[in-house]
Motif scaffolding. Structure first.
Motif, PDB file in Angstrom:
ATOM      1  N   ILE A 165      15.559   5.181 -38.951  1.00 53.60           N
ATOM      2  CA  ILE A 165      16.178   4.266 -38.242  1.00 53.60           C
ATOM      3  C   ILE A 165      14.891   4.386 -36.463  1.00 53.60           C
ATOM      4  O   ILE A 165      15.505   5.718 -36.692  1.00 53.60           O
ATOM      5  CB  ILE A 165      17.726   3.848 -37.888  1.00 53.60           C
ATOM      6  N   LEU A 166      14.551   3.886 -35.810  1.00 50.43           N
ATOM      7  CA  LEU A 166      14.420   4.150 -34.656  1.00 50.43           C
ATOM      8  C   LEU A 166      14.630   3.577 -33.298  1.00 50.43           C
ATOM      9  O   LEU A 166      15.270   2.125 -33.210  1.00 50.43           O
ATOM     10  CB  LEU A 166      12.872   3.612 -34.955  1.00 50.43           C
ATOM     11  N   PRO A 178      23.653   5.697 -46.206  1.00 48.87           N
ATOM     12  CA  PRO A 178      23.721   7.413 -46.820  1.00 48.87           C
ATOM     13  C   PRO A 178      22.816   8.202 -46.362  1.00 48.87           C
ATOM     14  O   PRO A 178      23.058   8.456 -46.510  1.00 48.87           O
ATOM     15  CB  PRO A 178      24.785   6.790 -48.375  1.00 48.87           C
ATOM     16  N   HIS A 179      21.700   6.920 -47.297  1.00 46.65           N
ATOM     17  CA  HIS A 179      20.313   7.414 -47.181  1.00 46.65           C
ATOM     18  C   HIS A 179      19.469   7.366 -45.701  1.00 46.65           C
ATOM     19  O   HIS A 179      18.672   7.008 -45.716  1.00 46.65           O
ATOM     20  CB  HIS A 179      19.210   7.270 -48.498  1.00 46.65           C
ATOM     21  N   ALA A 180      20.342   7.314 -44.423  1.00 45.34           N
ATOM     22  CA  ALA A 180      19.697   6.828 -43.552  1.00 45.34           C
ATOM     23  C   ALA A 180      19.227   8.910 -42.050  1.00 45.34           C
ATOM     24  O   ALA A 180      19.867   9.329 -42.539  1.00 45.34           O
ATOM     25  CB  ALA A 180      20.123   6.011 -42.654  1.00 45.34           C
ATOM     26  N   LYS A 181      18.679   8.914 -41.801  1.00 47.04           N
ATOM     27  CA  LYS A 181      18.332   8.892 -40.423  1.00 47.04           C
ATOM     28  C   LYS A 181      17.621   8.560 -38.962  1.00 47.04           C
ATOM     29  O   LYS A 181      16.752   7.452 -39.181  1.00 47.04           O
ATOM     30  CB  LYS A 181      16.966  10.105 -40.799  1.00 47.04           C
ATOM     31  N   VAL A 182      17.704   9.181 -38.255  1.00 48.03           N
ATOM     32  CA  VAL A 182      18.415   8.512 -36.816  1.00 48.03           C
ATOM     33  C   VAL A 182      17.242   8.905 -36.443  1.00 48.03           C
ATOM     34  O   VAL A 182      17.922  11.003 -36.292  1.00 48.03           O
ATOM     35  CB  VAL A 182      19.654   7.971 -36.796  1.00 48.03           C
ATOM     36  N   HIS A 183      16.174   8.259 -35.405  1.00 44.63           N
ATOM     37  CA  HIS A 183      15.869   8.867 -34.099  1.00 44.63           C
ATOM     38  C   HIS A 183      15.971   8.235 -33.251  1.00 44.63           C
ATOM     39  O   HIS A 183      15.614   7.152 -32.589  1.00 44.63           O
ATOM     40  CB  HIS A 183      14.378   9.296 -34.442  1.00 44.63           C
ATOM     41  N   ILE A 184      16.695   9.034 -31.750  1.00 44.20           N
ATOM     42  CA  ILE A 184      16.782   8.171 -31.073  1.00 44.20           C
ATOM     43  C   ILE A 184      15.230   8.532 -29.791  1.00 44.20           C
ATOM     44  O   ILE A 184      15.835   9.259 -29.292  1.00 44.20           O
ATOM     45  CB  ILE A 184      18.055   8.282 -30.373  1.00 44.20           C
ATOM     46  N   ALA A 185      15.029   8.125 -29.085  1.00 42.76           N
ATOM     47  CA  ALA A 185      13.730   8.200 -28.124  1.00 42.76           C
ATOM     48  C   ALA A 185      14.866   8.363 -26.405  1.00 42.76           C
ATOM     49  O   ALA A 185      15.229   6.732 -26.437  1.00 42.76           O
ATOM     50  CB  ALA A 185      12.933   7.452 -28.242  1.00 42.76           C
ATOM     51  N   ASP A 186      14.543   8.585 -25.321  1.00 40.65           N
ATOM     52  CA  ASP A 186      14.854   8.745 -24.230  1.00 40.65           C
ATOM     53  C   ASP A 186      13.755   8.392 -23.507  1.00 40.65           C
ATOM     54  O   ASP A 186      13.864   8.874 -22.076  1.00 40.65           O
ATOM     55  CB  ASP A 186      16.173   9.171 -23.986  1.00 40.65           C
ATOM     56  N   SER A 187      12.134   8.677 -23.637  1.00 35.56           N
ATOM     57  CA  SER A 187      11.266   8.722 -22.818  1.00 35.56           C
ATOM     58  C   SER A 187       9.794   8.442 -23.434  1.00 35.56           C
ATOM     59  O   SER A 187       9.991   8.265 -24.568  1.00 35.56           O
ATOM     60  CB  SER A 187      11.327  10.265 -22.453  1.00 35.56           C
ATOM     61  N   TYR A 188       9.185   8.367 -23.075  1.00 35.54           N
ATOM     62  CA  TYR A 188       8.464   7.206 -22.930  1.00 35.54           C
ATOM     63  C   TYR A 188       7.458   8.669 -24.404  1.00 35.54           C
ATOM     64  O   TYR A 188       6.697   8.209 -25.251  1.00 35.54           O
ATOM     65  CB  TYR A 188       6.685   6.924 -22.423  1.00 35.54           C
ATOM     66  N   GLU A 189       7.558   9.323 -24.106  1.00 32.43           N
ATOM     67  CA  GLU A 189       6.930  10.753 -24.659  1.00 32.43           C
ATOM     68  C   GLU A 189       7.680  10.402 -26.436  1.00 32.43           C
ATOM     69  O   GLU A 189       6.923  11.027 -26.916  1.00 32.43           O
ATOM     70  CB  GLU A 189       6.719  12.025 -24.245  1.00 32.43           C
ATOM     71  N   ASP A 190       9.026  10.651 -26.058  1.00 31.13           N
ATOM     72  CA  ASP A 190       9.560  10.131 -27.618  1.00 31.13           C
ATOM     73  C   ASP A 190       9.218   9.275 -28.457  1.00 31.13           C
ATOM     74  O   ASP A 190       8.292   9.128 -29.342  1.00 31.13           O
ATOM     75  CB  ASP A 190      11.072   9.512 -27.426  1.00 31.13           C
ATOM     76  N   ILE A 191       8.820   8.182 -27.571  1.00 28.26           N
ATOM     77  CA  ILE A 191       8.062   6.891 -28.751  1.00 28.26           C
ATOM     78  C   ILE A 191       6.733   6.866 -29.151  1.00 28.26           C
ATOM     79  O   ILE A 191       6.119   6.198 -30.439  1.00 28.26           O
ATOM     80  CB  ILE A 191       8.447   5.247 -27.782  1.00 28.26           C
ATOM     81  N   LYS A 192       6.260   7.695 -28.520  1.00 28.61           N
ATOM     82  CA  LYS A 192       5.182   8.083 -28.800  1.00 28.61           C
ATOM     83  C   LYS A 192       4.918   8.498 -30.385  1.00 28.61           C
ATOM     84  O   LYS A 192       3.600   8.485 -31.045  1.00 28.61           O
ATOM     85  CB  LYS A 192       3.899   8.762 -27.976  1.00 28.61           C
ATOM     86  N   CYS A 193       5.721   9.012 -31.281  1.00 28.04           N
ATOM     87  CA  CYS A 193       5.365   9.688 -32.295  1.00 28.04           C
ATOM     88  C   CYS A 193       6.232   8.616 -33.436  1.00 28.04           C
ATOM     89  O   CYS A 193       5.851   9.154 -34.261  1.00 28.04           O
ATOM     90  CB  CYS A 193       6.346  10.827 -32.251  1.00 28.04           C
ATOM     91  N   TRP A 194       5.983   6.977 -33.013  1.00 32.48           N
ATOM     92  CA  TRP A 194       7.287   6.435 -33.898  1.00 32.48           C
ATOM     93  C   TRP A 194       6.028   6.188 -34.714  1.00 32.48           C
ATOM     94  O   TRP A 194       6.139   6.503 -35.618  1.00 32.48           O
ATOM     95  CB  TRP A 194       7.492   5.376 -32.998  1.00 32.48           C
ATOM     96  N   PRO A 195       4.848   5.751 -34.366  1.00 29.11           N
ATOM     97  CA  PRO A 195       3.702   5.268 -35.388  1.00 29.11           C
ATOM     98  C   PRO A 195       3.527   6.612 -36.454  1.00 29.11           C
ATOM     99  O   PRO A 195       2.869   6.904 -37.879  1.00 29.11           O
ATOM    100  CB  PRO A 195       2.393   5.360 -34.763  1.00 29.11           C
ATOM    101  N   LEU A 196       4.093   7.809 -36.403  1.00 25.32           N
ATOM    102  CA  LEU A 196       3.381   9.504 -37.415  1.00 25.32           C
ATOM    103  C   LEU A 196       4.786   9.274 -37.721  1.00 25.32           C
ATOM    104  O   LEU A 196       4.548   9.087 -39.165  1.00 25.32           O
ATOM    105  CB  LEU A 196       3.177  10.714 -36.375  1.00 25.32           C
TER     106      LEU A 196
END
Length: 270
Positions: A220-221, A242-260
């Motif tokens: 989950i992004l 039950p098998h979810a991992k959440v990544h929360i971004a609060d900056s443009y630098e954070d979302i730059k890693c989403w494709p990876l």
């Protein structure tokens, strides 16, 4: 490779790249494949060639034909489209993912075809459940405006209220991004917009009890500062599944890693 596919009585604009296990991706409301390719959230052109990435313009979006009944845009019907596209490609099992409306498509797909979905990626889950009523009111207003004025004028109106659909920190870091997002609206016809927004107002994410049954790996992004895609939805989904991992971004630098993060997830669970 781009091509037209006849699915559920409509011609879908579809694109496939790579060979191997399949990852089916669904875009968000008012977006399309071309808009995604203009943004730098995805980098689909760099996606691993040993994965079959299958994308398409949802009904009423991009170059796919429109439905003119609001209920046809219910998220469960969009899930039927995703499943049917998989069927046409003779895909037995796949990873499903999507952004915003595409999140809902993905969740309903996993519930409708639980033995076929190996993993789930949810980017920017939309406002849901108790908080959905206010969003439905907003969509009903947009249905009236879009139905009267069409996509070109609606895009100008929404440009003045871009904080309703994008975080402020993102528009400050990437001022051009709001124009990219709104580009998908401009060519949309009045009749399509009316039915599309009316359909969006009718629908919601699956019930919390239903979501507890989804026991497949899930990424989950989410990002901070977007009332249409609140972190609260992502957090609840992370707690329910039950098998979810959440990544929360609060900056443009954070979302730059989403494709990876997306690539790593697909490679791991393919």
């Amino acid at each position: 490779m781009s091509y037209t596919l006849k699915v559920n009585h409509l011609k879908f604009n579809t694109k496939s790249q790579g060979k191997g296990d399949t990852f089916i991706w669904a875009h968000g409301l008012l977006s399309n494949m071309a808009v995604e390719d203009l943004s730098d959230f995805y980098h689909w052109q760099n996606f691993p060639h040993d994965i079959n990435l299958l994308r398409y313009d949802a009904r009423g979006h991009g170059k796919t034909e429109s439905s003119f009944v609001p209920s046809k845009y219910h998220w469960q019907n969009l899930a039927n489209d995703m499943i049917a596209i998989g069927n046409e490609h003779k895909v037995e099992k796949f990873i499903a993912g999507g952004q915003s409306m595409g999140c809902a498509t993905t969740l309903y797909t996993a519930l409708l075809a639980p033995t076929r979905v190996k993993g789930i990626i949810l980017m920017n889950p939309p406002v849901a459940w108790q908080a959905r009523a206010e969003q439905a009111t907003f969509y009903n207003k947009l249905a009236k405006i879009g139905g009267l004025m069409g996509g070109n004028i609606l895009s100008k109106i929404m440009a003045a209220k871009v904080d309703r659909i994008l975080p402020n920190w993102l528009t400050k870091a990437k001022p051009c991004f709001s124009k990219v997002i709104l580009a998908g609206i401009k060519p949309m016809k009045r009749r399509t917009l009316f039915n599309l927004f009316k359909g969006a107002a009718l629908t919601d994410l699956p019930s919390k009890d239903a979501l507890k049954k989804l026991k497949v790996p899930t990424l989950i992004l989410a990002w901070e500062g977007d009332p249409s895609h609140p972190v609260a939805t992502a957090t609840v989904l992370g707690e329910l599944m039950p098998h979810a991992k959440v990544h929360i971004a609060d900056s443009y630098e954070d979302i730059k890693c989403w494709p990876l993060l997306i690539c790593d997830f697909v490679k791991k669970f393919s």
